[in-house]
Enzyme design. Structure first.
Site, PDB file in Angstrom:
ATOM      1  N   ASP A 128      25.660  45.846  67.985  1.00 49.06           N
ATOM      2  CA  ASP A 128      27.088  45.524  67.987  1.00 49.06           C
ATOM      3  C   ASP A 128      27.828  46.257  69.113  1.00 49.06           C
ATOM      4  O   ASP A 128      27.399  47.306  69.574  1.00 49.06           O
ATOM      5  CB  ASP A 128      27.730  45.983  66.670  1.00 49.06           C
ATOM      6  CG  ASP A 128      27.006  45.445  65.451  1.00 49.06           C
ATOM      7  OD1 ASP A 128      26.559  44.285  65.503  1.00 49.06           O
ATOM      8  OD2 ASP A 128      26.877  46.196  64.470  1.00 49.06           O
ATOM      9  N   ASP A 157      24.897  40.505  69.183  1.00 52.38           N
ATOM     10  CA  ASP A 157      25.188  40.826  67.785  1.00 52.38           C
ATOM     11  C   ASP A 157      26.703  40.828  67.556  1.00 52.38           C
ATOM     12  O   ASP A 157      27.435  40.120  68.243  1.00 52.38           O
ATOM     13  CB  ASP A 157      24.511  42.167  67.444  1.00 52.38           C
ATOM     14  CG  ASP A 157      24.153  42.252  65.967  1.00 52.38           C
ATOM     15  OD1 ASP A 157      24.725  41.502  65.165  1.00 52.38           O
ATOM     16  OD2 ASP A 157      23.307  43.098  65.607  1.00 52.38           O
ATOM     17  N   ASP A 161      31.465  45.521  63.651  1.00 47.35           N
ATOM     18  CA  ASP A 161      30.856  45.384  62.330  1.00 47.35           C
ATOM     19  C   ASP A 161      31.151  46.638  61.514  1.00 47.35           C
ATOM     20  O   ASP A 161      31.083  47.768  62.028  1.00 47.35           O
ATOM     21  CB  ASP A 161      29.352  45.126  62.441  1.00 47.35           C
ATOM     22  CG  ASP A 161      29.054  43.662  62.821  1.00 47.35           C
ATOM     23  OD1 ASP A 161      30.002  42.934  63.178  1.00 47.35           O
ATOM     24  OD2 ASP A 161      27.881  43.262  62.762  1.00 47.35           O
ATOM     25  N   ARG A 214      32.540  34.573  61.783  1.00 45.38           N
ATOM     26  CA  ARG A 214      32.883  35.928  61.328  1.00 45.38           C
ATOM     27  C   ARG A 214      34.206  36.459  61.881  1.00 45.38           C
ATOM     28  O   ARG A 214      34.239  37.474  62.583  1.00 45.38           O
ATOM     29  CB  ARG A 214      31.754  36.919  61.651  1.00 45.38           C
ATOM     30  CG  ARG A 214      30.395  36.439  61.189  1.00 45.38           C
ATOM     31  CD  ARG A 214      29.325  37.475  61.427  1.00 45.38           C
ATOM     32  NE  ARG A 214      28.019  36.995  60.968  1.00 45.38           N
ATOM     33  CZ  ARG A 214      26.875  37.630  61.145  1.00 45.38           C
ATOM     34  NH1 ARG A 214      26.861  38.790  61.770  1.00 45.38           N
ATOM     35  NH2 ARG A 214      25.748  37.134  60.684  1.00 45.38           N
TER      36      ARG A 214
END
Ligand SMILES: *[C@@H]1O[C@H](CO)[C@@H](O)[C@H](O)[C@H]1NC(C)=O
Ligand SMILES: *[C@@H]1O[C@H](CO)[C@@H](O)[C@H](O)[C@H]1NC(C)=O
Ligand SMILES: *[C@@H]1O[C@H](CO)[C@@H](O)[C@H](O)[C@H]1NC(C)=O
Ligand SMILES: *[C@@H]1O[C@H](CO)[C@@H](O)[C@H](O)[C@H]1NC(C)=O
Length: 336
Positions: A128, A157, A161, A214
């Site tokens: 991430d 990625d 997150d 997301r």
């Protein structure tokens, strides 16, 4: 009326840096939401500590170590060979509009009270851009995150997150663009014991453009998602699953966006083909709607309404008609 306001705001664009939109009373420029109002105290980062300027990955990694309060100013491009771990009580702030992080991204692990602002973080490999893990009170504000969406969902990625029981986080005024997976909250449906009751996160005034999925996708927590602008969020923007709750208000969706909001426990095939079995694999989440949203042509699939109907703090809601120009003017680097 609408055109006049938009024109007026556009004419203020050159002032955005010097005279924050916050001072116009249209939105908050300071930390707001769960990173400010929570049971353990407001996020202040390195306030009161020494200020150091760093220009290399080694200087950066050394400066962010430990718990001592510190303001770390980042100058120029830093290409990280390994992921630095940011300690507690730190503000990490890019200088001007050229501070850039490439190579490996940033870890915020097992810490509290961290601010990350005004950094362009792009083309991060194998992981991430920022991973917030088992950490509390983090404010991720006025950054830019980007890579390349054309290589499919698994080429890069996440951007931000937030996992393993992290809590009291605000993600505001960031420009997320040209990337598939943006912000995953809770990274495994089997981590209920670690995550449930945590993951209180505020997302406001972010600009998501040409994205895949997301925006955010949450499990087991509570996310307040308000006044964000979504343009061409192609597959699925807000996903609430595994008993997660979202409170969604005052957001604007434009362009090619298939699904603005879903609580159905299906992890869609476009999300993460390398790991998901892409059936109805998780429990559904909950969604609550506050102030009106402008869904545009995007779909909404709310299978369960929950009880997170009101934010447990005061916040400044931008009027729906002004969300698009305000976010376009205010989000990203070079604005603070
Ligand atoms: C810095 O962070 C730690 C938590 O890791 C906290 O206990 C401590 O009080 C903080 N120090 C200051 C000076 O704020
Ligand atoms: C975070 O805490 C876990 C559990 O105590 C530990 O295994 C891990 O090494 C820690 N990570 C960092 C960066 O401190
Ligand atoms: C979480 O971080 C704390 C330090 O803040 C550490 O004591 C604990 O072991 C960590 N837990 C996990 C699961 O990593
Ligand atoms: C909406 O959710 C229901 C489950 O309640 C599901 O059957 C349906 O396929 C979903 N619609 C879309 C467009 O995903």
């Amino acid at each position: 009326m609408r055109l006049n306001l938009v024109t007026l705001l556009a004419s203020l664009a050159p002032l955005a840096a010097a005279s924050p939109l916050g001072s116009l009373g249209l939105a908050s420029w300071d930390v707001e939401g769960f990173a400010k109002d929570n049971p353990i105290g407001p996020t202040k980062g390195g306030k009161g500590g020494a200020t150091v300027t760093v220009t290399t990955p080694a200087e950066f990694s050394a400066a962010v170590k430990g718990d001592e309060p510190k303001v770390v100013l980042v100058k120029g491009e830093l290409n990280f060979p390994a992921r630095p771990k940011i300690g507690s009580n730190k503000s990490v702030i890019g200088v001007g509009n050229t501070a850039r992080i490439t190579g490996k991204g940033l870890d915020v692990f097992n810490v509290t009270n961290v601010i990350i602002r005004n950094l362009k973080i792009s083309y991060i490999v194998d992981n991430d851009c920022i991973t917030i893990r088992n950490s509390t009170r983090v404010w991720v504000d006025h950054n830019e995150f980007t890579s390349d969406i054309t290589q499919g969902p698994d080429a890069f990625d996440g951007q931000v997150d937030i996992i393993r029981g992290s809590d009291y986080i605000t993600v505001s005024w960031n420009y997320f663009h040209d990337h598939w997976k943006s912000s995953l909250v809770g990274n495994d449906p089997s981590f209920r014991d670690i995550d449930f009751g945590h993951l209180h996160i505020t997302y406001h005034h972010n600009f998501w453009k040409n994205m895949g999925t997301r925006g955010p996708a949450g499990r087991f927590g509570h996310q307040h998602v308000y006044n964000n602008l979504y343009v061409d969020f192609h597959y699925q923007a807000i996903h609430s699953r595994s008993d997660n709750q979202v409170l969604v208000e005052g957001n604007v969706f434009r362009g090619d966006t298939r699904e603005a909001l879903s609580t159905y426990g299906l992890v869609i095939p476009d999300d993460s083909p390398n790991t998901c079995t892409c059936g109805d694999e998780e429990l559904d989440g909950y969604a609550n709607l506050g102030a009106r949203n402008d869904w545009g042509p995007a779909g909404v699939n709310i299978t369960q309404v929950g009880n997170f109907k009101k934010a447990p703090y005061k916040f400044k809601l931008t009027p729906l008609l002004l969300v698009e120009p305000v976010v376009r003017l205010g989000a990203g680097v070079g604005k603070i």
